[in-house]
Design a protein around this motif. Sequence first.
Motif, PDB file in Angstrom:
ATOM      1  N   ASN A  51      64.587  58.438  33.509  1.00 37.67           N
ATOM      2  CA  ASN A  51      65.574  57.888  34.621  1.00 37.67           C
ATOM      3  C   ASN A  51      66.048  58.800  35.314  1.00 37.67           C
ATOM      4  O   ASN A  51      67.260  58.678  36.032  1.00 37.67           O
ATOM      5  CB  ASN A  51      66.840  57.777  33.085  1.00 37.67           C
ATOM      6  CG  ASN A  51      67.016  57.226  31.592  1.00 37.67           C
ATOM      7  OD1 ASN A  51      66.441  57.920  30.389  1.00 37.67           O
ATOM      8  ND2 ASN A  51      67.224  55.225  32.092  1.00 37.67           N
ATOM      9  N   LEU A  52      65.598  59.630  35.681  1.00 42.92           N
ATOM     10  CA  LEU A  52      66.033  60.793  36.827  1.00 42.92           C
ATOM     11  C   LEU A  52      64.584  60.205  38.076  1.00 42.92           C
ATOM     12  O   LEU A  52      63.928  59.715  37.650  1.00 42.92           O
ATOM     13  CB  LEU A  52      65.751  61.853  36.811  1.00 42.92           C
ATOM     14  CG  LEU A  52      66.435  62.486  35.290  1.00 42.92           C
ATOM     15  CD1 LEU A  52      66.232  64.151  34.964  1.00 42.92           C
ATOM     16  CD2 LEU A  52      68.054  62.257  35.906  1.00 42.92           C
ATOM     17  N   THR A  53      64.924  60.191  39.252  1.00 38.88           N
ATOM     18  CA  THR A  53      64.350  60.758  40.023  1.00 38.88           C
ATOM     19  C   THR A  53      63.712  61.319  40.548  1.00 38.88           C
ATOM     20  O   THR A  53      63.930  62.659  39.203  1.00 38.88           O
ATOM     21  CB  THR A  53      64.950  60.480  41.389  1.00 38.88           C
ATOM     22  OG1 THR A  53      65.837  61.109  41.825  1.00 38.88           O
ATOM     23  CG2 THR A  53      66.182  59.347  41.316  1.00 38.88           C
ATOM     24  N   SER A 107      69.274  50.263  38.345  1.00 44.16           N
ATOM     25  CA  SER A 107      71.308  50.472  39.341  1.00 44.16           C
ATOM     26  C   SER A 107      71.432  52.302  38.857  1.00 44.16           C
ATOM     27  O   SER A 107      70.810  52.703  37.619  1.00 44.16           O
ATOM     28  CB  SER A 107      71.963  49.831  38.461  1.00 44.16           C
ATOM     29  OG  SER A 107      72.035  49.547  36.932  1.00 44.16           O
ATOM     30  N   GLY A 108      72.526  52.793  39.898  1.00 44.04           N
ATOM     31  CA  GLY A 108      73.138  54.116  38.994  1.00 44.04           C
ATOM     32  C   GLY A 108      73.602  54.125  37.647  1.00 44.04           C
ATOM     33  O   GLY A 108      74.839  53.150  37.227  1.00 44.04           O
ATOM     34  N   LEU A 109      72.838  54.969  36.917  1.00 48.22           N
ATOM     35  CA  LEU A 109      73.817  55.366  35.332  1.00 48.22           C
ATOM     36  C   LEU A 109      74.519  56.110  35.548  1.00 48.22           C
ATOM     37  O   LEU A 109      75.968  56.521  34.663  1.00 48.22           O
ATOM     38  CB  LEU A 109      72.678  55.728  34.397  1.00 48.22           C
ATOM     39  CG  LEU A 109      71.871  54.364  33.776  1.00 48.22           C
ATOM     40  CD1 LEU A 109      70.934  55.143  32.312  1.00 48.22           C
ATOM     41  CD2 LEU A 109      72.791  52.810  33.378  1.00 48.22           C
ATOM     42  N   LEU A 125      75.195  62.310  34.471  1.00 52.12           N
ATOM     43  CA  LEU A 125      75.769  63.029  35.705  1.00 52.12           C
ATOM     44  C   LEU A 125      74.697  62.558  37.170  1.00 52.12           C
ATOM     45  O   LEU A 125      75.585  61.660  38.141  1.00 52.12           O
ATOM     46  CB  LEU A 125      75.234  64.427  36.508  1.00 52.12           C
ATOM     47  CG  LEU A 125      76.132  65.344  35.564  1.00 52.12           C
ATOM     48  CD1 LEU A 125      75.958  66.433  35.716  1.00 52.12           C
ATOM     49  CD2 LEU A 125      77.571  65.029  36.248  1.00 52.12           C
ATOM     50  N   TRP A 126      73.023  62.028  37.467  1.00 52.86           N
ATOM     51  CA  TRP A 126      72.407  61.337  38.363  1.00 52.86           C
ATOM     52  C   TRP A 126      71.306  60.858  37.615  1.00 52.86           C
ATOM     53  O   TRP A 126      70.049  60.477  38.393  1.00 52.86           O
ATOM     54  CB  TRP A 126      72.110  62.183  39.809  1.00 52.86           C
ATOM     55  CG  TRP A 126      71.188  63.679  39.094  1.00 52.86           C
ATOM     56  CD1 TRP A 126      70.244  64.255  38.416  1.00 52.86           C
ATOM     57  CD2 TRP A 126      71.915  64.615  39.023  1.00 52.86           C
ATOM     58  NE1 TRP A 126      69.524  64.959  38.327  1.00 52.86           N
ATOM     59  CE2 TRP A 126      70.922  65.697  38.636  1.00 52.86           C
ATOM     60  CE3 TRP A 126      73.135  65.313  38.750  1.00 52.86           C
ATOM     61  CZ2 TRP A 126      70.359  67.116  37.961  1.00 52.86           C
ATOM     62  CZ3 TRP A 126      72.728  66.417  39.220  1.00 52.86           C
ATOM     63  CH2 TRP A 126      71.885  67.411  38.985  1.00 52.86           C
ATOM     64  N   GLY A 127      71.748  59.713  36.927  1.00 54.74           N
ATOM     65  CA  GLY A 127      70.242  59.374  35.871  1.00 54.74           C
ATOM     66  C   GLY A 127      70.654  57.756  36.256  1.00 54.74           C
ATOM     67  O   GLY A 127      71.541  57.147  36.608  1.00 54.74           O
ATOM     68  N   TYR A 128      69.732  56.745  36.761  1.00 53.80           N
ATOM     69  CA  TYR A 128      69.458  55.787  36.501  1.00 53.80           C
ATOM     70  C   TYR A 128      69.381  54.584  35.986  1.00 53.80           C
ATOM     71  O   TYR A 128      67.837  55.429  34.902  1.00 53.80           O
ATOM     72  CB  TYR A 128      68.188  55.272  38.632  1.00 53.80           C
ATOM     73  CG  TYR A 128      68.820  56.638  39.700  1.00 53.80           C
ATOM     74  CD1 TYR A 128      69.815  55.351  40.269  1.00 53.80           C
ATOM     75  CD2 TYR A 128      68.976  57.583  40.187  1.00 53.80           C
ATOM     76  CE1 TYR A 128      70.429  55.217  42.179  1.00 53.80           C
ATOM     77  CE2 TYR A 128      69.856  58.057  40.979  1.00 53.80           C
ATOM     78  CZ  TYR A 128      70.432  56.685  41.959  1.00 53.80           C
ATOM     79  OH  TYR A 128      71.090  57.674  43.378  1.00 53.80           O
ATOM     80  N   ASP A 129      68.598  53.387  35.889  1.00 48.14           N
ATOM     81  CA  ASP A 129      68.175  52.700  35.550  1.00 48.14           C
ATOM     82  C   ASP A 129      66.669  52.612  35.567  1.00 48.14           C
ATOM     83  O   ASP A 129      66.741  51.097  36.043  1.00 48.14           O
ATOM     84  CB  ASP A 129      68.875  51.231  34.921  1.00 48.14           C
ATOM     85  CG  ASP A 129      68.412  50.541  33.515  1.00 48.14           C
ATOM     86  OD1 ASP A 129      67.420  50.526  32.961  1.00 48.14           O
ATOM     87  OD2 ASP A 129      68.227  49.147  33.425  1.00 48.14           O
ATOM     88  N   ILE A 130      65.926  53.021  36.021  1.00 49.62           N
ATOM     89  CA  ILE A 130      64.679  53.341  36.681  1.00 49.62           C
ATOM     90  C   ILE A 130      64.044  52.571  35.816  1.00 49.62           C
ATOM     91  O   ILE A 130      62.914  51.335  36.591  1.00 49.62           O
ATOM     92  CB  ILE A 130      64.257  54.490  36.389  1.00 49.62           C
ATOM     93  CG1 ILE A 130      65.093  55.683  37.889  1.00 49.62           C
ATOM     94  CG2 ILE A 130      62.581  54.102  37.196  1.00 49.62           C
ATOM     95  CD1 ILE A 130      64.516  56.815  37.942  1.00 49.62           C
TER      96      ILE A 130
END
Length: 276
Positions: free
Chosen positions: A140-142, A202-204, A192-197
């Motif tokens: 979930n992280l970039t 979208s940003g979580l 804090l800075w997770g995404y639904d990669i």
Amino acid sequence: MERRLAERTVLAASNSSTFAGSSIVHSVGAWAGLVGAMLLGPRIGKYVGGKVQAIPGHNMSIATLGALILWIGWYGFNPGSQLAMDQWVPYVAVTTTLGAAGGAIGATVISTITSKKPDLTMIINGILAGLVSVTAGCGNLTLMGSWVAGAVGGIIVVFSVAALDSAGIDDPVGAFSVHGVCGVWGTVVIGLWGYDIQGDGSGLGLLVGGGINQLGIQAVGTAAYAIWSLVTCFIAWKVIGGLFGGIRVTEQEETEGLDIGEHGMEAYAGFSTINN
């Protein structure tokens, strides 16, 4: 009202995003170990005149090799937990690598600042702290987010080890700092800075437009694991101590070494104890 609150807590914990079961593996074990360390008390020689005394490992080369072997093992743990041979397996492997690298760099910088020289023990713990910090969010992280998460973990672990020593809790290898403190951090960072990669992208997290909802879920999840572990493991340690007359060996056995007490031989011929 209390029942609804309990149901919401359980639901939040179950919805907490922890890739590879990170919070279960790291946080629960760490809380259990912390309770055990507190009940057991510090090793002989750890505190002299109220001051913390370092009891270094006997072979830093082997300790470093052990950390690198763990790092390799993480590639089975994290990418393997994708549970499918798809395009996200190499992505998870890369985020895992970046987290470990960030942890090593963060711990190296901070240990150099605090002790004037890079501390190998802290660098080792920094690598492991980075791995733990990125595990829950490795899917979930970039790439940059993974490195930063690991770097923060590497910084945190240095201060956490010192804080536990100052509190009189003897954690010989910094296990709670690595797996507990950084396990909590690694779970919360998704909020804090997770995404639904692997979904719609979208940003979580709160800082990437996802709002505070996921952060709240992650926080409640970590709190639920901590409370459950502290209570149940305290009971377990007490039961074990009651059944076996305590959880600590005698002072003589501790001084001689458990290799002699448990196996009747020295692991390292001529290895001196802390009293010699």
